[in-house]
Design a protein around this motif. Structure first.
Motif, PDB file in Angstrom:
ATOM      1  N   VAL A  81       0.904  -1.150   0.063  1.00 20.32           N
ATOM      2  CA  VAL A  81      -0.087  -0.067  -0.052  1.00 20.32           C
ATOM      3  C   VAL A  81       0.966   1.169  -0.039  1.00 20.32           C
ATOM      4  N   ARG A  82       1.924   1.296   0.194  1.00 15.66           N
ATOM      5  CA  ARG A  82       3.103   2.431   0.366  1.00 15.66           C
ATOM      6  C   ARG A  82       3.630   2.794  -0.912  1.00 15.66           C
ATOM      7  N   THR A  83       3.593   1.852  -1.906  1.00 15.12           N
ATOM      8  CA  THR A  83       4.174   2.216  -3.038  1.00 15.12           C
ATOM      9  C   THR A  83       2.994   2.028  -4.350  1.00 15.12           C
ATOM     10  N   ALA A  84       1.787   1.447  -3.892  1.00 16.28           N
ATOM     11  CA  ALA A  84       0.744   1.124  -5.156  1.00 16.28           C
ATOM     12  C   ALA A  84       0.339   2.484  -5.632  1.00 16.28           C
ATOM     13  N   THR A  85      -0.174   2.499  -6.786  1.00 18.25           N
ATOM     14  CA  THR A  85      -0.659   3.779  -7.498  1.00 18.25           C
ATOM     15  C   THR A  85      -2.088   3.965  -6.974  1.00 18.25           C
TER      16      THR A  85
END
Length: 198
Positions: A81-85
């Motif tokens: 969730v920290r890097t998802a668009t």
């Protein structure tokens, strides 16, 4: 074994007010565990972003069970969730997490403000004082306070946006007298039937 009995003692349309009432009840616990447990259902990408800013390492998952359309095998939430668009998250919401410990670095008020319109919960466990003259005794395994945001159920499975409920938890056998006394201490009363608690 078993669960506490939970009594609703305050409802408000103002989450800050409900939080303040819950904290006043926490002050009546003679012993309170340091751990604060939180959980939330996140219905939008914006909800996820706000919560991830506070709780980046929590295990997020789909709110509803999902299966592969061809094999019917369970699908698990695999994105970071920290890097998802935003586009990637948009097809995954709603997401949730349940009863994780709130890190000491995160203020409880920040969590309350970060909750969107989905149901969420903060729980404080401890011990109510012994009141032998009234036949009420501490039950450390079951005593505590819970703030449920956007729901009128202790288990916060039903979303009711804008309704925030404070619960007191007592022994697994229930203690309506104690619940009434605790409610009166914050200017309220027991608002409904007892529910299954922690």
């Amino acid at each position: 074994m078993g669960n506490s009995v939970a009594y609703p003692v305050h409802r408000s349309t103002d989450p800050a007010e409900a939080y303040a009432k819950a904290r006043r009840l926490c002050g009546l616990l003679v012993r309170r565990y340091e751990e604060v447990r939180v959980g939330a259902e996140l219905g939008t990408v914006a909800d996820v972003r706000r919560m991830v800013a506070l709780l980046p390492h929590v295990r997020y998952d789909h709110t509803d069970m999902r299966t592969h359309p061809e094999t019917d095998e369970p699908l698990f939430f695999e994105l970071d969730v920290r890097t998802a668009t935003d586009a990637e998250l948009a097809v995954e919401v709603p997401l949730d997490f349940s009863y994780t410990e709130l890190p000491a670095a995160v203020a409880e008020e920040e969590f309350v403000r970060a909750v969107g319109t989905g149901p969420a919960s903060l729980s404080w466990e401890g011990s109510w004082p012994d009141e032998p003259e009234l036949g009420s005794y501490a039950s450390p395994k079951y005593d505590g306070v819970q703030l449920v945001l956007n729901s009128d159920e202790c288990e916060w499975s039903r979303q009711v946006s804008g309704v925030h409920t404070v619960y007191v938890h007592v022994t697994k056998f229930g203690d309506p007298g104690r619940a009434e006394r605790l409610a009166a201490a914050i200017g309220g009363s027991v608002l409904g039937e007892p529910e299954r608690g922690f």
